[in-house]
Motif scaffolding. Structure first.
Motif, PDB file in Angstrom:
ATOM      1  N   GLN A 171       0.916  -1.292  -0.028  1.00 36.71           N
ATOM      2  CA  GLN A 171       0.073  -0.208   0.118  1.00 36.71           C
ATOM      3  C   GLN A 171       1.023   1.279   0.160  1.00 36.71           C
ATOM      4  O   GLN A 171       0.466   2.447  -0.794  1.00 36.71           O
ATOM      5  N   TRP A 172       1.945   1.176   0.760  1.00 37.70           N
ATOM      6  CA  TRP A 172       2.824   2.324   0.778  1.00 37.70           C
ATOM      7  C   TRP A 172       3.412   2.504  -0.383  1.00 37.70           C
ATOM      8  O   TRP A 172       3.861   3.804  -0.907  1.00 37.70           O
ATOM      9  N   ASN A 175       1.097   3.889  -2.876  1.00 42.01           N
ATOM     10  CA  ASN A 175       0.896   5.577  -2.592  1.00 42.01           C
ATOM     11  C   ASN A 175       1.887   6.466  -3.098  1.00 42.01           C
ATOM     12  O   ASN A 175       1.835   7.722  -3.486  1.00 42.01           O
ATOM     13  N   GLU A 176       3.036   5.948  -2.669  1.00 36.73           N
ATOM     14  CA  GLU A 176       4.521   6.718  -3.055  1.00 36.73           C
ATOM     15  C   GLU A 176       4.514   6.828  -4.660  1.00 36.73           C
ATOM     16  O   GLU A 176       4.692   8.051  -5.144  1.00 36.73           O
ATOM     17  N   ALA A 178       2.014   6.746  -6.851  1.00 43.44           N
ATOM     18  CA  ALA A 178       0.703   7.790  -7.302  1.00 43.44           C
ATOM     19  C   ALA A 178       1.252   9.023  -6.833  1.00 43.44           C
ATOM     20  O   ALA A 178       0.825   9.978  -7.737  1.00 43.44           O
ATOM     21  N   SER A 179       1.807   9.245  -6.099  1.00 42.47           N
ATOM     22  CA  SER A 179       2.225  10.900  -5.847  1.00 42.47           C
ATOM     23  C   SER A 179       3.226  11.380  -6.803  1.00 42.47           C
ATOM     24  O   SER A 179       3.454  12.800  -6.664  1.00 42.47           O
TER      25      SER A 179
END
Length: 180
Positions: A171-172, A175-176, A178-179
């Motif tokens: 998940q992390w 998220n990384e 995607a940013s």
């Protein structure tokens, strides 16, 4: 003919009826009657000869000279068996004595049996030791099973924690990425 009016071939046992002087039957009949009597006598003589032969063979077996040789052979055999039993008792006595600094004299014909007995004794002691160890360890089996169950529970909990950490890491990472 006899008094009851029945024809009789023989007056007495073996004596033909034609000896009375009358010729009632043909000469061939009398000849056949004579041959039958001779065959009967021959059979009786053969039976007597057979009985004499049997008596002779039995007499040889029961003769004291023959029995004496058989008895002597039987006595020799019994003496031999007695000697063997005494030797066996001597060997058993030697095997029961401790062999500290003395030679155990084993007759050659019994050595293979002694070696086999030693091997069997060794196997017996080994099997006995294995069974003794198994019996001693049987008290620890319950403790070992409890410890195994506890370890399995801990392993299951740790595997759940690893799965949760892997999900969070994934998940992390998502998220990384995607940013950026």
């Amino acid at each position: 003919m006899t008094s009851d009016a029945t024809p009789c071939l023989f007056k007495d046992e073996g004596e033909p009826a034609h000896s009375s002087g009358g010729t009632v039957f043909s000469p061939e009949f009398y000849e056949a009657e004579r041959q039958i009597g001779m065959r009967k006598e021959l059979n009786e003589l053969e039976l007597e000869a057979e009985l004499l032969r049997l008596e002779k063979t039995d007499a040889d077996v029961t003769h004291p000279r023959h029995l004496a040789t058989r008895l002597e052979a039987l006595r020799n055999f019994c003496a031999h068996l007695r000697d063997l039993l005494e030797a066996q008792e001597l060997l058993a006595g030697q095997l029961q004595r401790p062999a500290s600094h003395e030679n155990l004299s084993v007759p050659p014909q019994l050595r293979s049996y002694v070696i086999e007995a030693v091997h069997l004794a060794k196997e017996f002691v080994e099997t006995l030791d294995e069974k003794r160890t198994a019996v001693l360890n049987s008290g620890h089996v319950a403790q070992d099973l409890d410890q195994l169950d506890e370890s399995a529970t801990r392993l299951t909990a740790q595997s759940r924690d690893v799965v949760n950490l892997a999900k969070r890491l994934h998940q992390w990472n998502f998220n990384e990425s995607a940013s950026f």
